[in-house]
Write a protein that holds these residues in place. Structure first.
Motif, PDB file in Angstrom:
ATOM      1  N   ARG A  90       2.388  -4.550  10.714  1.00 33.67           N
ATOM      2  CA  ARG A  90       2.744  -3.699  10.395  1.00 33.67           C
ATOM      3  C   ARG A  90       3.047  -2.608  10.783  1.00 33.67           C
ATOM      4  NH1 ARG A  90      -0.910  -2.571   5.108  1.00 33.67           N
ATOM      5  NH2 ARG A  90      -1.123  -4.028   3.938  1.00 33.67           N
TER       6      ARG A  90
ATOM      7  N   TYR B 178       2.664  10.240   2.890  1.00 29.17           N
ATOM      8  CA  TYR B 178       2.972  10.240   4.292  1.00 29.17           C
ATOM      9  C   TYR B 178       1.726  11.381   5.423  1.00 29.17           C
ATOM     10  CZ  TYR B 178       6.711  11.065   8.561  1.00 29.17           C
ATOM     11  OH  TYR B 178       7.191  11.863   9.144  1.00 29.17           O
TER      12      TYR B 178
ATOM     13  N   LEU C 142       4.904  -4.859   5.444  1.00 28.20           N
ATOM     14  CA  LEU C 142       4.681  -6.048   5.790  1.00 28.20           C
ATOM     15  C   LEU C 142       5.548  -7.503   6.193  1.00 28.20           C
ATOM     16  CD1 LEU C 142       1.786  -7.837   6.183  1.00 28.20           C
ATOM     17  CD2 LEU C 142       2.207  -8.162   4.029  1.00 28.20           C
TER      18      LEU C 142
ATOM     19  N   ASP D  94       0.775  -1.305  -0.183  1.00 27.52           N
ATOM     20  CA  ASP D  94       0.172   0.466  -0.122  1.00 27.52           C
ATOM     21  C   ASP D  94       0.776   1.211  -0.229  1.00 27.52           C
ATOM     22  OD1 ASP D  94      -2.200  -1.719   0.228  1.00 27.52           O
ATOM     23  OD2 ASP D  94      -1.594  -1.955   2.852  1.00 27.52           O
TER      24      ASP D  94
ATOM     25  N   TYR E 287       4.253   8.407  -2.312  1.00 27.03           N
ATOM     26  CA  TYR E 287       4.186   8.101  -1.047  1.00 27.03           C
ATOM     27  C   TYR E 287       4.856   9.883   0.197  1.00 27.03           C
ATOM     28  CZ  TYR E 287       5.036   6.992   4.201  1.00 27.03           C
ATOM     29  OH  TYR E 287       4.969   6.732   5.427  1.00 27.03           O
TER      30      TYR E 287
ATOM     31  N   ASP F 278       3.158   1.075   4.238  1.00 26.40           N
ATOM     32  CA  ASP F 278       3.497   0.542   5.708  1.00 26.40           C
ATOM     33  C   ASP F 278       4.311  -0.801   5.107  1.00 26.40           C
ATOM     34  OD1 ASP F 278       1.501   1.503   6.644  1.00 26.40           O
ATOM     35  OD2 ASP F 278      -0.093  -0.246   6.252  1.00 26.40           O
TER      36      ASP F 278
ATOM     37  N   PRO G 226       4.077   1.853   9.918  1.00 27.39           N
ATOM     38  CA  PRO G 226       4.452   2.556   9.052  1.00 27.39           C
ATOM     39  C   PRO G 226       5.546   2.459   8.446  1.00 27.39           C
ATOM     40  CG  PRO G 226       3.278   3.495  10.899  1.00 27.39           C
ATOM     41  CD  PRO G 226       3.748   1.831  11.484  1.00 27.39           C
TER      42      PRO G 226
ATOM     43  N   GLY H 286      11.339  -0.119   6.058  1.00 31.16           N
ATOM     44  CA  GLY H 286      11.036   0.879   5.032  1.00 31.16           C
ATOM     45  C   GLY H 286      11.411   2.023   4.784  1.00 31.16           C
TER      46      GLY H 286
END
Lengths: 267, 267
Positions: B135, B164, B115, B110, B159, B113, B137, B144
């Motif tokens: 998950r 964000y 995972l 997405d 993003y 996120d 952020p 990330g």
């Protein structure tokens, strides 16, 4: 709810579609998917579109369909299987580091199927038919024998009377032989099966016993035939199985299928 | 198909129900499930019954509902996530045996996120907020940052512009600071974030680069703050990340989300 003309619910059809994928066939055209699921192509198209919109399925560049990452996420988050494998993983690693062969954790499903919850493969180790989330008939795997021998007595008896088919192409034992094997496994505390799944391999497995003394899972290794070294392998497996059982009890995990006994469910 | 009066499809409702469970709340009463899923209790009851009949959900002795093992099996068998974690597991074990801290493999979902596909916990190691299938952020985890820095440029830009939220309660950086961080990660080849998720821990992560030079996953460790030992940890992670990338390429795995570029899908 949402019944099709054939009376089949939408949920049944979704499950038939999800169940059409396997490790060997992770990506399917919609036509192949319809054929494998036994659902008319137009209906399959419609359900696939809805499932793709919700990211339960994904389409690749060639238009083939595969299971979506979102589905894995939903099914794994909070699943008792995820909790069990996460709890058991350090102990499986311990076994693997000592035995240096495939190490696997299994549970019994549908009375007579061994479901592979986790498998650690050893770099360069021998062939192994098992895959995570795959199944094998209980009667041809050492893990299955351990689960049947130490599982719920009534359920095992039901399997022997109604579930086990000695004429199935994979079957190697008569019902009487299987009974003798299970009695032997109970007596010895472990199961050993050589050359049953793959000609050149043997399986050694022990039960992971829950607080009620019944197997919640089985811990096993697959080794080259002739290299079972039972005197070492079994104590190693039993030691780790106790560790897994302790964690499973702490976490309130139980994988005994509900057989109508309301008291058996976990809290 | 099968729309409710509110126009919501059965599939959306099923997903809302499955999505109501979490590692923290693996078992829910039907009433709690209805509340969390935002679906009227009577409708929830009906869908739960159908899903339980198909063993996608299970009921425990207290009548509480949890995700079914059959759902895990269907979602895991043939899933690209299962294939990735199975391929990556030996390399994660290698890292863990050297660094002796939590070791984790993540993918970006997405757009923003992280995972968690796999996590190996070290016996007695420090707290770690991450759980498998959980998950975080992207902007607050080292994994990330590695995924954003080495991922698809257009997606990362999207993003930064739209995904964000620097005012979110978990956010620690302005957009400009995050841009500087990502540029730094690109230059150095790894991401280091201290005390972002938990006060006393730091994360170190590197990208797992696909054949196209973009991150398909991130490999990281969580260590006590001050014990990052970047000079050792980063080369260890990079070595194993190359091994995972090699296996992922051999298996044809790609976890770049489809952004409309048909050529990106895996075959």
């Amino acid at each position: 709810m949402a019944n099709s003309p054939s009376g089949e619910s939408m949920i049944e059809r979704i499950i038939r579609i999800l169940g059409a994928f396997s490790s060997e066939r992770p990506a399917l055209s919609v036509a192949a998917l319809a054929a494998r699921a036994g659902i008319p192509p137009a209906t399959t198209h419609r359900i696939v579109r809805a499932l793709t919109d919700q990211r339960m399925l994904e389409k690749d560049g060639a238009g083939r369909v595969r299971l979506g990452i979102r589905l894995w996420e939903l099914a794994s988050r909070g699943s008792s299987v995820t909790t069990l494998r996460q709890a058991a993983l350090p102990f499986l690693e311990d076994v693997q580091s000592v035995v240096r062969q495939h190490t696997q954790l299994t549970i019994l499903q549908d009375g007579g199927d061994v479901l592979f919850v986790e498998r650690l493969s050893w770099h360069g180790s021998i062939a192994n038919a098992a895959r995570v989330a795959g199944r094998l008939p209980a009667a041809i795997s050492s893990s299955g024998l351990a689960l049947l021998a130490f599982g719920d007595r009534a359920r095992t008896e039901h399997y022997l009377r109604h579930g086990y088919d000695p004429d199935a192409p994979w079957a190697r034992m008569s019902v009487a032989e299987l009974r003798r094997q299970l009695a032997h496994v109970r007596r010895e505390g472990y199961a050993l099966l050589d050359s049953h799944v793959v000609d050149t391999t043997s399986g050694v497995a022990v039960p992971v016993l829950g607080a009620d003394g019944q197997a919640v899972a089985a811990l096993g290794v697959v080794v080259p035939a002739g290299q079972e070294r039972v005197g070492t392998t079994v104590p190693v497996l039993q030691t780790s199985a106790r560790g897994i059982a302790r964690r499973a009890t702490e976490l309130g995990l139980s994988f005994n299928e509900n057989t109508g006994d309301a008291g058996r469910g976990t809290g």
